[in-house]
Design a protein around this motif. Structure first.
Motif, PDB file in Angstrom:
ATOM      1  N   LYS A 118       0.896  -1.165  -0.148  1.00 17.19           N
ATOM      2  CA  LYS A 118       0.054  -0.026  -0.057  1.00 17.19           C
ATOM      3  C   LYS A 118       0.886   1.275   0.105  1.00 17.19           C
ATOM      4  N   GLN A 119       0.562   2.496  -0.693  1.00 19.03           N
ATOM      5  CA  GLN A 119       1.122   3.608  -0.820  1.00 19.03           C
ATOM      6  C   GLN A 119       0.720   4.098   0.624  1.00 19.03           C
ATOM      7  N   LEU A 120       1.782   4.855   1.411  1.00 18.58           N
ATOM      8  CA  LEU A 120       1.450   5.562   2.469  1.00 18.58           C
ATOM      9  C   LEU A 120       1.782   6.956   2.328  1.00 18.58           C
ATOM     10  N   PRO A 127       8.945  17.728  13.323  1.00 20.07           N
ATOM     11  CA  PRO A 127       9.880  18.790  12.763  1.00 20.07           C
ATOM     12  C   PRO A 127      11.412  18.840  12.852  1.00 20.07           C
ATOM     13  N   ALA A 128      11.914  18.084  13.940  1.00 20.70           N
ATOM     14  CA  ALA A 128      13.257  17.729  14.150  1.00 20.70           C
ATOM     15  C   ALA A 128      13.890  16.782  13.237  1.00 20.70           C
ATOM     16  N   ASN A 129      13.234  16.016  12.309  1.00 19.79           N
ATOM     17  CA  ASN A 129      13.611  15.067  11.555  1.00 19.79           C
ATOM     18  C   ASN A 129      14.912  15.623  10.692  1.00 19.79           C
ATOM     19  N   ALA A 130      15.818  14.541  10.400  1.00 22.68           N
ATOM     20  CA  ALA A 130      16.993  15.176   9.951  1.00 22.68           C
ATOM     21  C   ALA A 130      16.838  15.329   8.180  1.00 22.68           C
ATOM     22  N   LEU A 131      15.666  14.151   7.942  1.00 22.46           N
ATOM     23  CA  LEU A 131      15.560  14.170   6.611  1.00 22.46           C
ATOM     24  C   LEU A 131      13.933  14.183   6.566  1.00 22.46           C
ATOM     25  N   ARG A 132      13.549  14.557   5.106  1.00 21.98           N
ATOM     26  CA  ARG A 132      12.069  14.694   4.807  1.00 21.98           C
ATOM     27  C   ARG A 132      11.714  13.477   3.905  1.00 21.98           C
ATOM     28  N   LEU A 133      10.264  13.270   4.263  1.00 28.85           N
ATOM     29  CA  LEU A 133       9.913  12.239   3.498  1.00 28.85           C
ATOM     30  C   LEU A 133       9.326  12.757   1.903  1.00 28.85           C
ATOM     31  N   ASP A 134       9.813  11.904   0.911  1.00 21.75           N
ATOM     32  CA  ASP A 134       9.278  11.792  -0.288  1.00 21.75           C
ATOM     33  C   ASP A 134       8.186  10.710  -0.560  1.00 21.75           C
ATOM     34  N   LYS A 135       8.377   9.811  -0.551  1.00 22.44           N
ATOM     35  CA  LYS A 135       7.488   8.614  -0.928  1.00 22.44           C
ATOM     36  C   LYS A 135       7.779   7.604   0.137  1.00 22.44           C
ATOM     37  N   ALA A 136       6.637   6.849   0.272  1.00 20.97           N
ATOM     38  CA  ALA A 136       6.628   5.632   1.272  1.00 20.97           C
ATOM     39  C   ALA A 136       5.634   4.627   0.814  1.00 20.97           C
ATOM     40  N   ARG A 137       5.991   3.359   0.705  1.00 15.49           N
ATOM     41  CA  ARG A 137       5.094   2.172   0.651  1.00 15.49           C
ATOM     42  C   ARG A 137       5.394   1.249   1.656  1.00 15.49           C
ATOM     43  N   SER A 138       4.490   0.408   2.155  1.00 12.56           N
ATOM     44  CA  SER A 138       4.521  -0.698   3.278  1.00 12.56           C
ATOM     45  C   SER A 138       3.988  -2.032   2.643  1.00 12.56           C
ATOM     46  N   TYR A 139       4.758  -3.175   3.033  1.00  9.78           N
ATOM     47  CA  TYR A 139       4.526  -4.491   2.411  1.00  9.78           C
ATOM     48  C   TYR A 139       4.157  -5.398   3.514  1.00  9.78           C
ATOM     49  N   SER A 140       3.160  -6.548   3.112  1.00 11.38           N
ATOM     50  CA  SER A 140       3.216  -7.581   3.978  1.00 11.38           C
ATOM     51  C   SER A 140       3.348  -8.822   3.092  1.00 11.38           C
ATOM     52  N   TYR A 141       4.008  -9.802   3.683  1.00  6.48           N
ATOM     53  CA  TYR A 141       4.389 -11.009   2.825  1.00  6.48           C
ATOM     54  C   TYR A 141       3.731 -12.341   3.736  1.00  6.48           C
TER      55      TYR A 141
END
Length: 242
Positions: A118-120, A127-141
């Motif tokens: 699924k797309q997240l 706010p204190a994160n060192a990196l910024r999120l661009d895209k994310a996906r989660s998986y189950s197997y």
């Protein structure tokens, strides 16, 4: 579908009154397509009418906001680029034969199990994160045999606004009860300063073992710069075909 008893066309709406035919079965689906005459995109919209033995919806409202063709073209190009990225990820993982099983390896891509993803879109960032999120996906197997365990994974594309590269050293997933699960981490290369890069984290287990939404925490190898993402969820593990 049935007999069209009445229809009315207004400036901003269309009303249809349908009397179902006598042999209309519960669960039967009929596709209805409406085409717009203003020349704007999208040019049409399609709906499914689904039969039910006891329930009926008297009114369905759908609001359309015409969108410029260049916006639709950009979204189409982005979707195609995302599909190409998935194919490249698959080819890369298939080449990594020495990796472990489950979602952190390659065997799941070869039919050794059933994968859901699924797309997240609604992750929360600190706010204190060192990196910024661009895209994310989660998986189950879900495995089809005993060779590889059930597992979960999260793939992230991150942006590094800092002046130094960022290399992931570890990750942990915390569910809503406070239970923490250490994750296996993979990163092909450091995320360059003012650049972007992907990371993959995962663990053995099924979605029902976690009380999500969860919080994902990542940290780097040689410094205090961390990344915390909230509202992480996983797709329900699909059942393998018998």
């Amino acid at each position: 579908m049935g007999r069209l008893a009445h229809w009315a066309l207004g400036e901003d709406g269309l009303s249809l009154y349908v009397i179902p035919r006598g042999d209309y079965l519960p669960g039967e689906r009929v596709k209805v397509t409406v085409r717009f005459a203003d020349g704007a995109a999208p040019a049409s919209a399609s709906f499914w009418l689904v039969g039910h033995a006891a329930k009926g919806t008297r009114k369905v409202e759908v609001f359309r906001q015409p969108r410029p063709p260049d916006v639709l073209k950009r979204e189409r190009d982005e979707a195609q680029a995302e599909a190409r990225q998935c194919q490249e990820d698959k080819a890369r993982l298939l080449a990594e034969r020495e990796e472990p099983g489950g979602l952190m390896g390659a065997a799941w891509l070869e039919g050794a199990g059933v994968v859901a993803f699924k797309q997240l879109f609604f992750l929360t960032e600190q706010p204190a994160n060192a990196l910024r999120l661009d895209k994310a996906r989660s998986y189950s197997y879900t495995p089809t045999g005993e060779t590889h365990p059930a597992s979960l994974a999260v793939w992230l594309r991150l942006l590094n606004p800092g002046a130094e590269p960022w290399t992931m050293a570890g990750a942990v997933l915390e569910d809503s009860t406070g239970e923490e699960v250490a994750l296996t981490v993979r990163q092909e290369a450091p995320i360059a300063a003012s650049g972007a890069g992907a990371v993959l984290v995962g663990t053995e287990g099924a979605p029902e073992q976690l009380d999500c939404p969860c919080t994902l925490k990542l940290w780097e190898a040689a410094g205090p710069r961390t990344v915390t993402l909230g509202n992480v969820t996983f797709p329900d593990a699909p059942k393998a075909a018998p």
